[in-house]
Structures are given as structure tokens and as C-alpha cells.
Design a protein around this motif. Structure first.
Motif, short mmCIF file in Angstrom:
data_model
loop_
_atom_site.label_atom_id
_atom_site.label_comp_id
_atom_site.label_asym_id
_atom_site.label_seq_id
_atom_site.Cartn_x
_atom_site.Cartn_y
_atom_site.Cartn_z
N SER B 148 5.43 -15.79 2.89
CA SER B 148 6.34 -14.64 2.79
C SER B 148 6.08 -13.70 3.95
CB SER B 148 6.11 -13.90 1.47
OG SER B 148 4.88 -13.20 1.53
N LEU B 149 7.03 -12.83 4.23
CA LEU B 149 6.81 -11.86 5.31
C LEU B 149 5.62 -10.95 4.99
CD1 LEU B 149 10.48 -10.92 6.32
CD2 LEU B 149 8.95 -12.65 7.29
N ASP B 150 5.44 -10.64 3.74
CA ASP B 150 4.28 -9.82 3.37
C ASP B 150 2.97 -10.57 3.63
OD1 ASP B 150 5.64 -7.58 2.65
OD2 ASP B 150 5.55 -7.94 0.49
N GLU B 151 2.95 -11.82 3.27
CA GLU B 151 1.74 -12.61 3.54
C GLU B 151 1.45 -12.66 5.04
OE1 GLU B 151 1.60 -15.93 -0.08
OE2 GLU B 151 3.02 -16.24 1.58
N MET B 152 2.51 -12.83 5.82
CA MET B 152 2.31 -12.89 7.27
C MET B 152 1.78 -11.57 7.81
SD MET B 152 5.48 -15.04 8.78
CE MET B 152 4.70 -15.04 10.40
N ARG B 153 2.38 -10.48 7.36
CA ARG B 153 1.95 -9.17 7.87
C ARG B 153 0.49 -8.89 7.49
NH1 ARG B 153 7.76 -7.42 7.25
NH2 ARG B 153 7.39 -7.46 5.01
N ALA B 154 0.11 -9.35 6.31
CA ALA B 154 -1.28 -9.13 5.90
C ALA B 154 -2.23 -9.94 6.77
CB ALA B 154 -1.44 -9.50 4.43
N LEU B 155 -1.84 -11.16 7.07
CA LEU B 155 -2.69 -11.98 7.95
C LEU B 155 -2.76 -11.38 9.35
CD1 LEU B 155 -1.54 -15.55 6.84
CD2 LEU B 155 -3.84 -14.59 6.53
N ALA B 156 -1.62 -10.92 9.83
CA ALA B 156 -1.60 -10.30 11.16
C ALA B 156 -2.50 -9.07 11.19
CB ALA B 156 -0.17 -9.92 11.54
N ALA B 157 -2.43 -8.26 10.14
CA ALA B 157 -3.27 -7.06 10.10
C ALA B 157 -4.74 -7.44 10.07
CB ALA B 157 -2.90 -6.20 8.88
N ALA B 158 -5.06 -8.45 9.27
CA ALA B 158 -6.46 -8.89 9.18
C ALA B 158 -6.95 -9.40 10.52
CB ALA B 158 -6.61 -9.98 8.12
N ALA B 159 -6.09 -10.10 11.24
CA ALA B 159 -6.48 -10.57 12.58
C ALA B 159 -6.64 -9.38 13.52
CB ALA B 159 -5.43 -11.54 13.11
N ASN B 175 13.28 -23.73 9.82
CA ASN B 175 13.31 -23.97 8.37
C ASN B 175 12.69 -22.81 7.60
OD1 ASN B 175 12.70 -26.80 9.87
ND2 ASN B 175 14.20 -27.06 8.24
N ALA B 176 11.61 -22.25 8.15
CA ALA B 176 10.98 -21.13 7.46
C ALA B 176 11.89 -19.91 7.46
CB ALA B 176 9.65 -20.81 8.14
N ALA B 177 12.48 -19.61 8.59
CA ALA B 177 13.36 -18.44 8.66
C ALA B 177 14.55 -18.62 7.72
CB ALA B 177 13.83 -18.22 10.10
N ALA B 178 15.11 -19.82 7.73
CA ALA B 178 16.23 -20.10 6.84
C ALA B 178 15.81 -19.92 5.39
CB ALA B 178 16.77 -21.51 7.09
N ALA B 179 14.64 -20.39 5.06
CA ALA B 179 14.16 -20.30 3.68
C ALA B 179 13.96 -18.86 3.26
CB ALA B 179 12.84 -21.07 3.54
N LEU B 180 13.50 -18.04 4.19
CA LEU B 180 13.22 -16.64 3.87
C LEU B 180 14.48 -15.77 3.99
CD1 LEU B 180 9.86 -16.29 5.85
CD2 LEU B 180 10.10 -16.19 3.35
N GLY B 181 15.54 -16.33 4.54
CA GLY B 181 16.71 -15.51 4.82
C GLY B 181 16.41 -14.45 5.86
N ALA B 182 15.50 -14.76 6.72
CA ALA B 182 15.05 -13.78 7.72
C ALA B 182 15.53 -14.20 9.09
CB ALA B 182 13.52 -13.70 7.70
N VAL B 187 10.50 -13.02 11.30
CA VAL B 187 9.44 -13.93 10.88
C VAL B 187 8.40 -14.14 11.99
CG1 VAL B 187 10.55 -16.10 11.55
CG2 VAL B 187 9.09 -16.04 9.52
N THR B 188 8.58 -13.45 13.09
CA THR B 188 7.61 -13.60 14.19
C THR B 188 7.22 -12.21 14.71
OG1 THR B 188 9.43 -13.85 15.80
CG2 THR B 188 8.48 -15.86 14.89
N THR B 189 8.01 -11.69 15.60
CA THR B 189 7.73 -10.39 16.21
C THR B 189 7.52 -9.32 15.14
OG1 THR B 189 9.18 -11.11 18.00
CG2 THR B 189 8.58 -8.78 17.96
N GLY B 190 8.42 -9.26 14.20
CA GLY B 190 8.34 -8.23 13.17
C GLY B 190 7.16 -8.41 12.23
N ALA B 191 6.67 -9.61 12.14
CA ALA B 191 5.56 -9.88 11.22
C ALA B 191 4.21 -9.83 11.92
CB ALA B 191 5.77 -11.24 10.56
N GLY B 192 4.19 -9.46 13.18
CA GLY B 192 2.90 -9.29 13.85
C GLY B 192 2.40 -10.51 14.60
N VAL B 193 3.26 -11.51 14.79
CA VAL B 193 2.83 -12.71 15.51
C VAL B 193 2.65 -12.39 17.00
CG1 VAL B 193 3.56 -15.02 16.23
CG2 VAL B 193 3.90 -14.26 13.85
N ASP B 194 1.58 -12.90 17.60
CA ASP B 194 1.30 -12.62 19.01
C ASP B 194 1.76 -13.72 19.95
OD1 ASP B 194 -0.30 -10.06 18.82
OD2 ASP B 194 -1.39 -11.35 17.42
#
Lengths: 346, 346, 346, 346
Positions: B148-159, B175-182, B187-194
Motif C-alpha cells: 500500500s502507499l502507506d506501507e511504502m511511505r513507512a519503509l521510505a521513512a525508515a530508510a 500492475n502495482a499502480a493499476a492495482a492501487l488505482g494510483a 507509487v514512486t516519487t510521492g511514496a519516497g522512492v529514490d
């Protein structure tokens, strides 16, 4: 008018593109477990000999570097001309991936001579120095010259008698074979080559190369080298089918002949222009020439292409005009006319 | 009937192939100096954010390994699930090319949890131990689950709070973005992916992936990493145009939705069959299921495909059925019927 | 009579050996957590500046290669003389460990000139070519010559204005400083050096070198580079105490002065012998000379040592006579007499 | 009282130091061309078999990593216990230098079992996965346990029947041989070991290890691996003479027996203390024990040493007490008394 900057500026040959489209036929096994890959492998055996093993990869950098990696241990070294693509244009990929050192040699026309090998004998066995293991030549060379079969056999013999191996960068192998009137086997397997890159991209592919080991035993474990080297295509059929298209109906030869013929035509026309000097023998699809700097600048500004051609040696006012499978007599004549015009401007 | 072995078994989407054919239009600049590459780069900025920088590469192995290489020094390490493609299926490419060590974690459903990061804190600063620098997750995961986007953001913050970076293996990002409707940016930039791999191949390309750095400054020097990593295409237009085709008209989304929908359909049908148990949440385009071994063997023998599907865990009689952009309801229903039949045989 | 083959043929200075014996005093912390290492680090700060950070390693190969590794990314490159130890005598260790390419330059006397840096500017920013990042010089050079402080500062400025760094192979740094009458800080930190090897072994140690970063910030993470580079000593006190012995009472300087003085004496005597030509300026502890081949052979056969000295350039009948901390006037006079005798034999 | 933190905290045995001092005798050939190195090599043949070839290196990290490098290609892998020094304490040196992946296995007492090898058979031949090539065991293990000769032979057979090789990390080989009452040849060459590290440092050297290939043919080219691996000592006599001192008069055995005997004594005393549990069999020179956390903290605060000993497993309140060649009965009794006291405090 097509530009003369690089045979990489040309697109894909229509027959290659048609073959790719035809391969887009439902599901197929991945990572090479498909009919197109099997047929391509069979065609490589037909062209390079029954023992040959061929591995599709994406580009020429990888074809060269992975072959070098397979032939060496990291404390070993590769003797090559200083002008080798391996040395000048791979951003250090051989050093980084294979760990090896390149022992470079200045050459007059891009071709290695026998005593360029002998000169590295002195520190053989000396633990402080890398150990020469591979002789690498480009056929055709980066300067558009071609090794004769005799020259190749002599280099192969010199390598083999030292326990070394002969590698051939064949980004333009088709042009060399066409120039020599030799088969692909003649110019590789028959000439003592131990491993080679077969260049499809410049010969009319979208992007497809192969590493070929004429004697299969040197290929042991190469599937792992390719995968670890990040060059295993998942939908490999779309790479393999391009090479199949080149090799099935001698498309490789037709395209190479066309490019070579256009270079010969251009060299003849340009050589007749006062103020233009062709600087290397034109044996494949490249013409190197020196001309007055103002003429170079005028041509760069006026001709189509990004760029229209490359200045090869700024200090020597030397340019490279590269012909491709799609270069036409009209292209050549237009370039020659423009050169003539540019040179004649007072 | 299409097989369910892999989304790599599917061919290229017709729109992608048409775009490739259209790009075969005379001469163009090489190594990325062409209009298709420029347009693809612009589309990546549109989808991932104005600061994003994208680099086309040939395949997913390279997309992941080169990104990891860019983010690390060799004494640093990557925390990832033991099931990560990076760990299990890249033949040691991360270790060899980037020199790094992978710190792997057993997971239940292919997804990293917060305390999987914390457990590697103990030896931070200890010169005898590699230093965790990157957290790498697959989205969607290798087991068909989605963060989930929340799970991703939490992992990004922990990193980030540890001075680490978040890497995303996006071989199936669509497929992930489609599944999340995001959106892809969500699902990347907004979720803290580097840094991330954007997978085009499984999403309908012939073969095209991109390394994307949402914040461009992490991309400094990456053009050299790509070249030295043997992933710079000479006729790059033919790679870039594939990604352009995916991103221009939301083809990426249409294809991903189709694949995901087929997986949901299959999970529903299969889950209703007595003796079949769906073993992971079906959130993207994969269905994992356990069924009696004789039924597996019967299906492998009878269904089309090389192979028709993969046995994922031999010990657990668990199979993977993978849906693609070209999987149809008829394919799904045929598979479900065959499973039902195979299971019911006494 | 001591041989003149190498300053590595000399043993350890008695003061160094005594210091090692004194350090064998019960238990002590390992991997550098001991008093001797702390004192050595403090002495490095005293000699190289308060911001300097020093790391003990085992040998000169590692000191150079690990420093280069710390200063570069693998697609970057090192400009150095073709005669550099890094290039000729490290069996490809820089290429393999750091992944970098060496950009070598022919020099007349082993010393890099300003335009040797400028010549590599042409392909800066070109993704196909490695990017120069480090200028590496040997001080004293492999040919026994010494850069003046002005020459060093000019090279440092030329490097820095290009965003490059200056590395110094200081296997014989003590000899260079002694020759210049400069402090260790003058010839490194003060001259703009960014990283250096401080050679203890040739200066009288059993085996001890250090990587020194005059500005500490370039040392970030170097403890991990050293460990991953297999150069972290477990009983480090026995390495560190050797360097402590050199640096505490100016033993480094006394030993270097002795070796240098013996080289000057030898050059004077040998230069006066008819048929002998000193081929490079004698500025440190090496004398290079050409003499008739029969004389060389006679000396190699008659003098003590395995070998008594090295033939440096077989083609030019050039030999190297290397003086050490333990070379005596009697050694020098005996060699000169033997040379005189050998040359005069008809 | 000597601390029990590590056998690296001990100094050098007086006989080793005396040998080093005696080797400081004028000039000698460098890089191994000296009498001490030749004698050490001869002693390795005497102890490990007439075909054995031994190479001196500086430290244990290098001994292990260079041996692994010599035995593998980068796409191959090493099976080892998760507790292996190679995995936990080398800062990723095997991955970086040899390029290989470690396939780690959880063990109960630091010892690999037969089925730990078999479990990696599944993906043999699969190009996507690294290929197991080496089984690496530590003898004695990191947990102070020792493989019996039968256990070793069974592991060797399991490796060899798969075309794999057996590597032995012998940082504490002397302790293992002493514990087994076996010769060095019995516990290596005779047990099927293909390459090993012989640890001198923990056995009483200042810093000296060797890579030994019992069957010499596996050593082909290793002199280049050592040099490129930055482990060739210039004044090698000072490394080799340390190993000569160990092997000439069975100093290795006397020292190992002393350390082992002290561990047995300590285990007996500690095991009798209420609240203390010895957690692994004490077969070499280490004692692992769990005791109440307050007692641990009290001992760490009160006993001499930096630190006095290590907490091995923080979560399990488990400590490691390591005995050395210089540990005395008085040291042991003092530690036992302190433990007894610390545990009994209310």
C-alpha cells in the motif's frame, strides 16, 4: 540525403523489421527457449562452422566485453590497437567488468602487426605485471581497413604459439567479409579466431549482436557470464529473429556490399577533389579524409544530420564519412558535390 | 489458449510494435541523440515528476543492478526480501557489478516489513561489516502482492531516517499502480522512492526498461554507469520508442489492468475448486496456488506452453499462474476448467 | 657489501625492530584499538597537518590502489606517467579493484607535465569515454627524479580547476622531502595533494605503509574500503608501531638523507668513469646509468646480491642502482670501483 | 591477567619475534626471492604434503578471499554457514573481490552438515542462478567447535561428487588439529580439502597467514592473484619467517594445545558455576556461555581488557571467552572466580 555520421544512424533494414513483426506471434518461451533463437543458433553454426556456439546479446559493448571476460582471468591482459573501440569508446567497461588491463599499441592504420604482440613478451611470468592472454583485433578496423586472411592467420599463429587467444571485434564483420570476398567462416573460424563479436546492429538490425565461439569448448559457462553480465533478454526471440533475418538469406552480405560499394564510390569521387586527401585505404564502409578546416566547418553547417559526419582528428583536419546499408549513390554524389563545392570556395 | 508461465512469454503489444515500425524512419542520431528518446524522457517527467530523470536500458537485470550501483559504494549493502529477483534470479549480478552484499530477509508474502530494516542496525559503523545503504522492494512483489502507499511511505521513512535510500524493482510497476488505482508518481516519487526500475518488457514491450531517479540529483554521472554497464543502445530510438508508446496514451495502464483483472478472475475461479488453495493475496497479475501433485503433473503434460506454468515450490506443491497484457477471459476460463478437471480425476 | 637492487632488499632499521619488540607487551586491542595505532595517527597529524587522517596498510600496492578507489567511481580514470608503479608493476590491481582505467603518458624523466593533464580534456563529458578524476604522481618518481614544490602546486592547481584530485604515490616520499629540504606537510598538504601513500617499508620498516588524506573529509568511509580491500591488520599495533618509530624522532629523515647522499656519491663517482653515463638527474636515492653491455654482464656475475642490481632498459643498456637507508660509503665506493674495473676490461 | 576478548589481542610468541629479529640480517631478495620464504615453503610441504603449494599473505581476510577467488568464476557461489567469518566479518570482501555470492546456511553449532550442500542442488544449471562451486568450512568453527575427520571427509566427498571444491578457513587450524590429535596434513590434505587458509596470526605471529593448495595444480597462476589482490609483501622474509618459526619446531602445536587446554579448564570451571551455561561444545580455544545480564555487565566493567571479552549474542546474554597461546591457568582461574563472584551478587 542520408547523413554519413555513423552506420548507427541508419535505421533497421525492412526485412529485419518484417521478421521482428512476424515473430510477434502469441506466446513463446523466454530467455532463449523459443524457435527463433534455436533457428538463429543453427544459422550461426551454418555460417561459422558446426562447432560454433553463438549467444545473442543486446549491443556491441557487451559482445566485446563479455567475450573478453570469458577468455581471461582478471590478472591477464588484452593486446589491442590504441584505436580499438574496446580502448577508446567503451567507458572502461573491459577494465571494470573483466578486471583486465588493455595493453595498447599505436598503429598506422588501425591494424595490429606481428611485432605488436612480441613486444609484450618481456614480462611474461613476472608476477608484478599483467599477463597477455588475448590479442584483440577489429575486422574491419576502426579506420576502415581490413586484415587480409593471411594477416589474420599470422596473428592467430603468433597468439597461439604464446598460449594466447585471438579475439575479433566484428562490429563490422560483414563489411570485412564482403570486402575480402570471404565467407564468415573464412574470416573467423578458418583464420584462427577464438572468439568474436558478430555485429548485427550496424548491418541493419534494430539492435542485435552475438558472441560467437568458433570452437564451442571456449563457450563453457558462457550462459552464466551473459546473465551475470546483464545481457540475457527475456523476450529473446525479438533479438534472435533479427540475426536470423541477416543470416538466412545473405541479407548480411547484400547490406555490407552496398555499404562498401558506396564507400569506394565516395573515396573515388572525393579523392579526385583538389584539397581532399583520403588518409586510409578504403577497404570497408568508411572513408577517412583530410580537407581544409573551413570546408569542414561549411559542410558541418550545411549538410543534414546530427551531425552530418564526424571530425575524427581535430588536429589533422581529418573527417570520417561512414556509409551504411541504406546509403545510396545519390547520397554519395550529393556529399561529393558538397565537398567539392565547399573546398572550392575561396 | 495463452500459457500462464510468465508475462515474458507474451509478445509485444501491437501498438508498441507499430511505434517501433514508425520509428524506422531514415537516419537519426545515435546513443540517445534522437527525438524518440527526447520524447520518452519528457514522458517520464510527466509521469514521475518534473525532476525525474529516466535512462533507457535493455532489460530488468540491468535496470536493477545499475540503479543499485549508482546508489551504493561497494562496502555498502542492500536489504531485500530473500524472494527478491535481485537475490534469486540475477545470477549474482548485483554482487559482481556493484560489489555489494545483499542482506536478505525471509518474508511471508514477499513484502518487507519495518522491522526487517531495523534488524540490520546493530553493526552500523562496524568496519568489519557491510553497511546497509539501500532498502530494495519489488512493487508488485515476486509473490503477486502489492505494498500500500502507506506501507511504502513507512519503509521510505525508515530508510531515510537511517541515511538510507529506497529502491523499487518495478518490473511490474504498472500492475502495482493499476492495482492501487494510483498514478506512477504516487507509487514512486510521492511514496519516497529514490530510484526505481520501470519495467516495460512485461508490460507489452519487445524489450525496454528504464532506470528512473525521481529526484534528479541522484542521477549524477548515471550516463557513465549505463555505458560502462554495457547498456547504452546505439540505435536507442528503438528502445525509447517502446517506452514512449507505453506512456503516451496510458497503454501501460490498459495493459496492466487487463493482466490484473485476469488474475482476479482466475483466483476467483480457482479458489472455488475443491483441492486448490490460493496461497498469496492476488493483488497484481499473479496467482499462486497449491494443488495436489498429480493434478499439477497432469496440467503440465496437457496444457499448451513451454512450460504451461511454473511449479514455484516443489516441496509445497505450489504453482504460479502469471497473467499478461494479452491474457483473455477465455484463457482464464480454459485454465480454470482444466484445473477443475485435473483435480477431480481420482 | 650491500647490493643495489632495491630499497626493498634492505632489512628493517634497528630502531624499527626495537619498537616492534617493545610493542609485544601483553594483550592489546585489535584492529587499531590500541595505543600504538593512536600514537601513530597522532604523529601523522603532527607531520601532515591537524586535519590529516592516516590509515595503516600492509604494502604499497594497497596504499596506492585503495586511495585511488576512495577517490574515484569506476567510470573515472587516473592520469599518470606510463612509468608509474601503478601502471607497470601492480599486476592490474588498480583496474581490478577500483575498476578504473589508467590514462598513461610518456614522460622523459618520470615526471608529469601540465599539458599531460590538458590533453585528456577533449572527451570530458563524453559518455563513451572514462572521465579523468585523479592525477597521480610519484614523489620521488620511479626514475629517481623529484618534483619541485612549484611543479607540484601547478599540477595540483591544474587538477583542481578541472574538478580533479591529486594523488601522490609516496613509496619514497621521505627521500623526496629530504631532497627538497621540505617537511612532509610541505610536500603533500601544502602542495595541494588530496591523498597519498606514505611509504614506510623502503624507508626502514619491515612492512608498513599508510594512506593519508590531508583534508580529512576525503577519508569518509575509508575504514570500510580498507577492510573490504583486505588490508585491516588484526594485530595492528605491529604495523602502526613501525610508522610511529619512523615519525617520532625523524628516523624517516635520517634514513632518507643517508640513502640520498649515497646516491649522490655514487652518481658522482660513476659519472666520472669513462663509458658510463648517468641518464636521469639524481635527486633522490636512485642512480640510472648506461654502460657497455659486457660491463653490465660482468658486474651482474661478480657482485653480491640476488641480483646485485637491475637492468632497467635492456635495449638501452641502462641499469638502476638503488641506495637504501643502510647503504654505506664503503658500499658505494666498492660498486664504483667494480664498475670502473668492469668498464675498463678490454 | 590477560583478557579473553580475542586471540588477536595476544601479542607475538617470543620465538616468533626472535625469528623475525634474526631475519633482519642485511640484504635479501624481495617479493619472496629469499631463503626464509623458501624454507617456509619447504615446511609447508613437509606439513601438508609434497604436492602442497603455500603462499604467504598478510591477513586472514585475504587468505580466505584470495583462495575463494582462485577457486571460482564470478558467477559461481560459495556455500558456508551463516556464522562464517567470510559472511559476517569481512565487510563484503568476497563479494567485491571475487564477485561471488555466498549461499549461507543456518547451523546449530557453526558446523555445516551434508544436507546443507544438497539443498543448493535445485538450481544447478539454471542460468538465472549462481552455481555452487565451493563449500567453505571453518576449522575450528567460529563457535569453537571442531569437525571430526569423518565429518570433513564426508563433506569433501559431497562437494567432489558435485564437481565442487572444499575450502577450509583455517584461521584456527592449529587449534583444530591439536584438538583432534591430528597432523596438519590429516586435517586438510588427507581429509579432502582443496584450498585452505593457514592462520598464523592467532597462533602467535605478529601477522602472517598462508593460502595452501594441497594439490598444487589448483595453485596455477595464484602468484598473480596474490599480487593483484594487493597481498605480495616486498620484504617477504619478515612474513615468511614467522610461519617458519611456527612450523619448524611444532611451536604451532604447543601454542594451540595451550590455548585449547585453557579453554577446557575454563569451560569446566565456568560450567560448574550456578547460573552459567556453556552453550557450545568446547573443542578448541573458545568458550561460549550464557549468564545473567547483570553479571555480564559487571564483568565488562571490572575486568581488564578493551574489552575484557565480547558479548556474542546480546539477545541471548551469551558471551565468548577466547583463550590464546599466552593464556595461563592463573588467567583462567581469575576469570572463573570473577564470574562466580559476579553471578552470585544478588
Amino acid at each position: 540525403m542520408h547523413d554519413f555520421a555513423s552506420d548507427n544512424h541508419a535505421g533497421a533494414h525492412p526485412e529485419v523489421l518484417a521478421a521482428v513483426a512476424a515473430a510477434n506471434d502469441g506466446h513463446a518461451g523466454s530467455y532463449g527457449a523459443d524457435g527463433w533463437t534455436r533457428r538463429a543458433e543453427e544459422l550461426f553454426r551454418r555460417h561459422f562452422g558446426a562447432d560454433a556456439r553463438a549467444f545473442c546479446v543486446f549491443n556491441g559493448t557487451a559482445a566485446n566485453v563479455l567475450a573478453i571476460d570469458a577468455l581471461t582471468r582478471p590478472h591477464e591482459a588484452v593486446i589491442c590497437p590504441a584505436t580499438a573501440h574496446l580502448n577508446l569508446d567503451e567507458c572502461g567497461a573491459p577494465e571494470r567488468f573483466a578486471g583486465v588491463k588493455l595493453l595498447t599499441v599505436e598503429t598506422e592504420h588501425g591494424k595490429l602487426r606481428l611485432d605488436d604482440i612480441a613486444r609484450w613478451d618481456e614480462r611474461r611470468g613476472d608476477q608484478h605485471h599483467v599477463q597477455p592472454r588475448v590479442v584483440s583485433i577489429s575486422q574491419a578496423s576502426e579506420l576502415g581497413t581490413v586484415y587480409s586472411l593471411d594477416e589474420m592467420r599470422a596473428l592467430a599463429a603468433a597468439a597461439h604459439e604464446r598460449g594466447m587467444l585471438l579475439h575479433l571485434d566484428g562490429a563490422r564483420l560483414a563489411n570485412a567479409a564482403a570486402a575480402l570476398g570471404a565467407s564468415l567462416a573464412d574470416v573467423t573460424t578458418g583464420a584462427g579466431v577464438d572468439a568474436l563479436s558478430f555485429g548485427g546492429t550496424k548491418n541493419g538490425c534494430l539492435g542485435a549482436e552475438a558472441v560467437v565461439f568458433p570452437r564451442g569448448e571456449l563457450a563453457a559457462g558462457f550462459e552464466f557470464v551473459r546473465k551475470q553480465g546483464m545481457q540475457l533478454a527475456s523476450k529473446m526471440r525479438f533479438v534472435a529473429v533479427q540475426l536470423e533475418a541477416l543470416l538466412e538469406d545473405d541479407l548480411w552480405l547484400r547490406s555490407a556490399r552496398q555499404a562498401n560499394a558506396m564507400a569506394v564510390r565516395l573515396a573515388a569521387l572525393a579523392g579526385d577533389i583538389e584539397g581532399v586527401e583520403v588518409t586510409h585505404l578504403v577497404e570497408a564502409n568508411a572513408v577517412f579524409a583530410s580537407l581544409p578546416r573551413p570546408a569542414i566547418d561549411r559542410l558541418l553547417a550545411e549538410l543534414p544530420g546530427e551531425p552530418p559526419f564526424y571530425v575524427w582528428d581535430e588536429a589533422a583536419d581529418e573527417v570520417r564519412w561512414m556509409c551504411s546499408w541504406d546509403t545510396t549513390p545519390e547520397d554519395v554524389d550529393a556529399l561529393a558535390a558538397a565537398v567539392s563545392q565547399a573546398v572550392s570556395v575561396p
